[in-house]
Design an enzyme around this catalytic site. Structure first.
Site, PDB file in Angstrom:
ATOM      1  N   LYS A 188      37.358  -3.191  40.657  1.00 31.35           N
ATOM      2  CA  LYS A 188      37.085  -4.609  40.391  1.00 31.35           C
ATOM      3  C   LYS A 188      38.391  -5.326  40.066  1.00 31.35           C
ATOM      4  CE  LYS A 188      36.185  -7.253  37.018  1.00 31.35           C
ATOM      5  NZ  LYS A 188      36.969  -8.431  37.466  1.00 31.35           N
ATOM      6  N   GLU A 263      45.132   0.925  29.638  1.00 29.21           N
ATOM      7  CA  GLU A 263      46.543   0.519  29.594  1.00 29.21           C
ATOM      8  C   GLU A 263      46.515  -0.933  29.137  1.00 29.21           C
ATOM      9  OE1 GLU A 263      49.677  -1.222  30.247  1.00 29.21           O
ATOM     10  OE2 GLU A 263      49.455  -0.868  32.423  1.00 29.21           O
ATOM     11  N   CYS A 297      52.831  -6.319  30.574  1.00 30.45           N
ATOM     12  CA  CYS A 297      52.384  -5.719  29.308  1.00 30.45           C
ATOM     13  C   CYS A 297      53.556  -5.121  28.542  1.00 30.45           C
ATOM     14  CB  CYS A 297      51.299  -4.692  29.567  1.00 30.45           C
ATOM     15  SG  CYS A 297      51.701  -3.568  30.887  1.00 30.45           S
ATOM     16  N   GLU A 395      50.753 -11.098  21.266  1.00 26.14           N
ATOM     17  CA  GLU A 395      51.182 -11.014  22.660  1.00 26.14           C
ATOM     18  C   GLU A 395      50.980 -12.373  23.338  1.00 26.14           C
ATOM     19  OE1 GLU A 395      48.953  -8.599  25.480  1.00 26.14           O
ATOM     20  OE2 GLU A 395      50.854  -7.857  26.274  1.00 26.14           O
TER      21      GLU A 395
END
Ligand code: ADP
Length: 492
Positions: A188, A263, A297, A395
């Protein structure tokens, strides 16, 4: 505008790929996908939901249990992966153009990193396909005479949910090991960037993967993604995205006790000692935070600089950021493109505002949107940041760096670890003992010494703490896509 020398991106695929067939969503729903550089709608793409996931899982189950895939030798699976890698290479320009169109990242980076790494990832795992072996175990013979051995068998039907920042490469990181080990997959893609995943699905069919082995269902996380996570016939979920989404997935996967690997995000520290090669450190800090518009990331978003070098570093870093070429992602000279969505643009601008309001920090570069067409943010640097500020802890996932001053090594290692995340870290120094002290002292899954953002499909990638579970890349991933079966044979 696409320069005439580049392949014009064309959107041909907008349906799901299920059981080797292209199909609309059962309820006919679609989602809009955009060009981040112009904010224009590119296409309506099928938006899957539970019924489409049910259909894809049934196809993947059949392919796993009884299709030609279930009988195929490991070596032949490897050959299909090599063939897929070759087809990606043959269609590299087209895939690159489609990725730029849908994600907003610069063509130079897509051609220099995303596409070649995608190809190499499939080749790396193609090589592993016939090398995933069990062991013969020297068991105790007190109670009999036994042959004891292990087999490594595929886990089964895997749901793979990927993000929008590296749509093609994240698909490769997930599909390579899963398919090499003989699993079947429902992929997906993120709702923002479905286009290259669909083209990848088409190339997999052309390569000869049997129907049902790789299904691509586009759609939103709360609908298609959620249905995949809860489906009783899906044995494993591999997810890349935000930790908050991972928490939801972990809860929703609990009822069916799925295997999961994550992750997730980061707030990675980059440590610059005064003895460092400053050119190298500034270049490293630039790629650390501005590569892929900061939508990475492992972005080096907290830059700790030793007090005596601080002012010089900040001056050079700000000058480099102000010279960073921002704009049309199809221009080969562009170094930074557009943020992926209006939502991300707004989020990044919100954090810039928070940084400006936190009285101690000074904005020394950027600090605003770029232009009024598309979703561009100027490369932004805050100096005089302290590690407790929100811009140093949360973040941002955009081109916003926080520079923090430090005095001595134990202090910087402690501060580097004062974060909920643990994905990556970097250190610039000419002193080998400082380099090792930081490399050993930081709680992070990847450490770069005098470099940043180097990747290889053979090198494990993943994080400690809130940055994830398990690793991508390298041979360790094969454990996440296989079950170990122990067989005892009575030889008496
Ligand atoms: P972002 O907020 O940056 O888009 P997400 O973590 O929400 O990052 O998205 C990463 C991927 O996870 C996307 O493919 C998205 O559709 C999917 N996703 C989001 N929410 C869920 C959910 N509740 N269940 C399963 N997948 C989800």
């Amino acid at each position: 505008m696409t320069p005439a020398t580049l392949v014009q991106p064309q959107v041909k695929l907008t349906q799901h790929l299920i059981d080797g067939q292209w199909c609309d969503s059962a309820d006919g729903k679609t989602l809009e996908t955009f060009n981040p550089a112009t904010a224009e709608m590119i296409a309506n793409v099928a938006a899957g939901d539970r019924a489409d996931i049910d259909k894809a899982v049934a196809a993947a189950r059949r392919a796993f249990d009884s299709g030609p895939w279930s009988k195929m030798s490991a070596r032949d699976r490897g050959k299909l992966l090599y063939r897929l890698a070759d087809l990606i290479a043959e269609n590299a320009d087209e895939l690159a153009a489609l990725e730029v169109l849908n994600n907003g990242k610069p063509i130079s980076e897509v051609k220099g990193a995303d596409v070649p790494l995608t190809i190499e990832t499939f080749r790396y795992y193609a090589g592993w396909a016939d090398k995933v072996t069990g062991d013969t175990i020297p068991v105790d013979s007190t109670f009999g005479n036994f042959l004891c051995y292990t087999r490594r068998e595929p886990v089964g039907v895997c749901g793979q949910i990927i993000p929008w920042n590296f749509p093609l490469l994240m698909a490769a990181w997930k599909l390579g090991p899963a398919l090499a080990c003989g699993n079947t997959v429902i992929l997906k893609p993120a709702e923002q960037t479905p286009l290259t995943a669909l083209r990848l699905g088409e190339l997999a069919l052309e390569a000869g993967f049997p129907p049902g082995v790789l299904n691509v269902v586009s759609g939103f996380g709360e609908t298609a993604g959620d249905a995949l996570v809860r489906h009783p016939d899906v044995e494993k979920i591999a997810f890349t995205g935000e930790y908050k989404t991972a928490q939801i997935i972990m809860k929703n996967a609990a009822d069916t006790l799925k295997r999961i690997s994550f992750e997730l995000g980061g707030k990675s520290p980059a440590v610059v000692f005064a003895d460092a090669d400053m050119d190298l450190a500034v270049r490293g800090a630039m790629t650390g935070i501005f590569f892929n518009q900061g939508e990475v990331c492992c972005a080096g978003s907290r830059i700790f600089v030793e007090e005596s070098a601080h002012d010089e570093f900040v001056e050079r870093f700000a000058a480099a950021a102000n010279n960073h070429r921002l704009g049309d992602p199809f221009d080969p000279n562009t170094r930074q493109g557009a943020q992926v969505s209006k939502e991300q643009l707004d989020k990044v601008l919100r954090y810039i505002d928070i940084g400006k309001r936190e009285d101690k920090a000074t904005c020394v570069a950027g600090g605003s949107q770029h232009g009024d067409t598309g979703w561009f943010v100027k490369p932004t640097i805050f100096a005089d940041v302290t590690n407790d500020m929100r811009i140093a802890q949360e973040e941002i996932f955009g081109p916003v760096a926080s520079v923090i001053k430090f005095r001595e090594i134990n202090e910087v290692i402690r501060e580097a670890n004062t974060t909920m995340y643990g994905l990556a870290a970097a250190v610039w120094t000419r002193d080998i003992s400082k380099a090792f002290a930081v490399a050993n002292g930081v709680r992070a899954g990847i450490v770069w010494v005098n470099c940043y953002n180097t990747f290889d499909p053979a090198a494990p990638f993943g994080g400690y703490k809130f940055s994830g579970h398990g690793r991508e890349n390298g041979k360790g991933v094969l454990d996440m896509y296989t079950e170990t079966k122990t067989v005892w044979v009575n030889l008496d």
